[in-house]
Motif scaffolding. Structure first.
Motif, PDB file in Angstrom:
ATOM      1  N   UNK A  97       0.815  -1.220   0.000  1.00  0.00           N
ATOM      2  CA  UNK A  97       0.000   0.000   0.000  1.00  0.00           C
ATOM      3  C   UNK A  97       0.846   1.266   0.000  1.00  0.00           C
ATOM      4  N   UNK A  98       2.151   1.124   0.222  1.00  0.00           N
ATOM      5  CA  UNK A  98       3.017   2.297   0.258  1.00  0.00           C
ATOM      6  C   UNK A  98       3.662   2.576  -1.079  1.00  0.00           C
ATOM      7  N   UNK A  99       4.685   3.423  -1.039  1.00  0.00           N
ATOM      8  CA  UNK A  99       5.421   3.792  -2.252  1.00  0.00           C
ATOM      9  C   UNK A  99       6.457   2.717  -2.580  1.00  0.00           C
ATOM     10  N   UNK A 100       6.680   2.483  -3.884  1.00  0.00           N
ATOM     11  CA  UNK A 100       7.718   1.572  -4.357  1.00  0.00           C
ATOM     12  C   UNK A 100       8.944   2.365  -4.776  1.00  0.00           C
ATOM     13  N   UNK A 101      10.137   1.835  -4.487  1.00  0.00           N
ATOM     14  CA  UNK A 101      11.347   2.344  -5.125  1.00  0.00           C
ATOM     15  C   UNK A 101      11.661   1.404  -6.273  1.00  0.00           C
ATOM     16  N   UNK A 102      11.575   1.912  -7.499  1.00  0.00           N
ATOM     17  CA  UNK A 102      11.871   1.103  -8.675  1.00  0.00           C
ATOM     18  C   UNK A 102      13.366   1.237  -8.962  1.00  0.00           C
ATOM     19  N   UNK A 103      14.098   0.154  -8.807  1.00  0.00           N
ATOM     20  CA  UNK A 103      15.550   0.137  -8.981  1.00  0.00           C
ATOM     21  C   UNK A 103      15.865  -0.393 -10.369  1.00  0.00           C
TER      22      UNK A 103
END
Length: 407
Positions: free
Chosen positions: A50-56
Motif C-alpha cells: 500500500x506504500x510507495x515503491x522504489x523502482x531500482x
C-alpha cells in the motif's frame, strides 16, 4: 599427509554443510511466467503493498524506453513509485547508499527491481540496508542479514543470473579488487515475473554471456557434492533447455519461445545453485571481474572448459550423465567420451558466440594473487568435486593467458 588430512576435513565439513543447507527455511518467491507476465506481477504488488515503491534499475533501460510500459501500468494501477536508476554492473557500496537515501526520501516501503543481475542484487542490498540500518559491508558473509530486507519484487531483463530466486547479493569493493557476497535466506525476493517480452531486445553478445552464466549455474550445481534429487532435476532441465534454446535466442532475438525458455531455464538453474552451490568456475570468474572488470557471464564462459577438464577425473559419471541427458552424447559413448563431449560443446558454443578462450586483460603477475583469492572464496563454501591447491590453481588460470604471439 597434511594435504590429505585437509581434504578429509573439507569433505566432512561439506557433509555437515549439506545437512545444514537442507534445513534452511527457503521461502521461494511467487513466480509469474510467460510473455506479458510482468503485468500480473504488478497486479500482485498492488494487492500486497500500500506504500510507495522504489523502482531500482539502470540508466540504459530507462533511456531506451523499456521502462515506459511498466511505468504507465504502475500509474494505471494507482501504485506510487520513485525511480532510482543509478545502478551499474558490479554495484559498489556508494550506489547502495545512494539508493538507500532515495528510498528514505521517497518514504518507500518496498522495492521493484527491473534489470539484470546487478540491478536485482542492488535492490536486495538496498532493502537489507534499510531493514538492518547499517552498511551492507558489515553484512557480508553467511547469514548476517539478521533483520531481513524490505519486500523486493523482481523483473529480470536478462536470462542469466537467476538473482530473482537466489539467497545471495554481491557488492563490489574496487579499492581492494574484490567482490563481497551477502548470503542469507532472508534475501529471497517476494515475487518475480519471467517475461520474454522484456528480453526480446537484448543484443546477441549479452544474450550469449548471460546465457552462459545460467549454464554455469546448472552445471556447477549438478556437479556439486551438495546436490540432491531436486537440484539435480532442476539443473538437468535447465542445462537441456539452455543447450537447445540459447543458440536460437542468440541468432533470433525476437524469438519469444526461445527467450521464455531461457528465462525459465535461468530461473531453474538459480534455484539449483542456491541450494547446491557453485564451484571454481565462479570462484575464478569473480576474481577476473574484480581485477579486470570482465563481465561475470563472460568470465564464467571463458573459465568453464578449463575447470571442467580439471574436475573431470572426480566427476566423470556425473558429467557423462549430464551430456547424455542434453543429447550431447549417447549410450554408445563411454563415460569418458560423453564427459569430453560436454566440454567440447561448451567450447563450440563459446566459439559460435564469439567468446574468446583467453582473457585478454589477464596479467601473469596477477595469477598467484587471483589463485589465492579464488581458493579463499571456495574454501569451506563450495562443495566442489575436486579440490585445487595453489599450484594447480595457478596452472589452470595460466591457461587463460593471452597468447604471446598476439602481442
Amino acid at each position: 599427509m597434511l594435504f590429505t588430512l585437509e581434504k578429509i576435513a573439507l569433505r566432512l565439513y561439506m557433509m555437515a554443510f549439506k545437512v545444514s543447507t537442507a534445513l534452511l527455511p527457503f521461502r521461494w518467491p511467487k513466480v509469474f511466467q510467460g510473455p506479458g507476465s510482468s503485468s500480473l506481477l504488478l497486479q500482485h504488488i498492488q494487492q500486497q503493498e500500500t506504500g510507495c515503491l522504489l523502482l531500482v534499475t539502470d540508466t540504459a533501460l530507462r533511456q531506451l524506453g523499456l521502462l515506459a510500459p511498466l511505468l504507465a501500468e504502475l500509474e494505471s494501477l494507482g501504485i506510487h513509485y520513485q525511480v532510482f536508476d543509478q545502478i551499474t554492473p558490479d554495484p559498489i557500496n556508494a550506489q547502495i547508499e545512494a539508493g538507500y537515501q532515495a528510498l528514505v526520501q521517497a518514504d518507500a516501503s518496498a522495492l521493484l527491481a527491473v534489470g539484470g543481475g546487478s540491478v536485482i542484487d542492488a535492490a536486495k542490498l538496498i532493502g537489507a540496508r534499510a531493514k538492518n540500518k547499517k552498511s551492507v559491508l558489515k553484512m557480508t558473509g553467511m547469514l548476517r542479514v539478521w533483520r531481513g530486507m524490505l519486500p523486493v519484487y523482481a523483473i529480470p531483463t536478462t536470462a542469466g543470473t537467476g538473482s530473482e530466486v537466489t539467497i545471495a547479493a554481491v557488492v563490489s569493493d574496487p579499492e581492494h579488487q574484490r567482490k563481497l557476497p551477502l548470503i542469507d535466506v532472508r534475501l529471497l525476493p517476494k515475487a518475480a515475473a519471467l517475461d520474454a517480452h522484456l528480453m526480446a531486445g537484448l543484443p546477441p553478445a549479452i544474450t550469449a554471456s548471460t546465457g552462459m552464466d545460467a549454464l554455469t549455474h546448472a552445471i556447477e550445481a549438478y556437479l556439486s557434492r551438495n546436490a540432491n534429487r531436486t537440484t539435480d532435476q532442476q539443473a538437468l532441465a535447465a542445462a537441456q533447455a539452455i543447450f537447445s534454446y540459447l543458440p536460437r535466442a542468440f541468432a533470433h532475438g525476437a524469438d519469444l519461445e526461445a527467450r521464455q525458455q531461457m528465462a525459465e531455464a535461468s530461473h531453474l538453474a538459480g534455484k539449483a545453485f542456491t541450494v547446491a552451490g557453485v564451484g571454481y568456475i565462479h570462484a575464478i570468474a569473480h576474481q577476473l571481474g574484480a581485477y579486470y572488470h570482465v563481465p561475470h557471464g563472460l568470465a564464467n564462459a571463458m573459465v568453464m572448459p578449463s575447470v571442467l577438464a580439471f574436475s573431470l577425473p572426480a566427476c566423470q559419471k556425473r558429467m557423462a550423465h549430464l551430456a547424455r541427458h542434453c543429447q550431447l552424447a549417447s549410450g554408445a559413448h563411454s563415460d569418458q567420451q560423453a564427459a569430453q563431449a560436454l566440454i567440447d560443446r561448451i567450447i563450440h558454443l563459446n566459439e559460435s558466440f564469439g567468446i574468446a578462450n583467453k582473457v585478454p586483460q589477464l596479467q601473469a603477475s596477477d595469477i598467484a594473487a587471483i589463485a589465492r583469492a579464488a581458493l579463499a572464496e571456495a574454501r569451506f563454501t563450495y562443495a566442489v568435486p575436486r579440490y585445487l591447491n595453489q599450484r594447480s590453481a595457478e596452472q589452470l588460470i595460466s591457461q587463460l593467458l593471452p597468447d604471446a604471439s598476439a602481442d
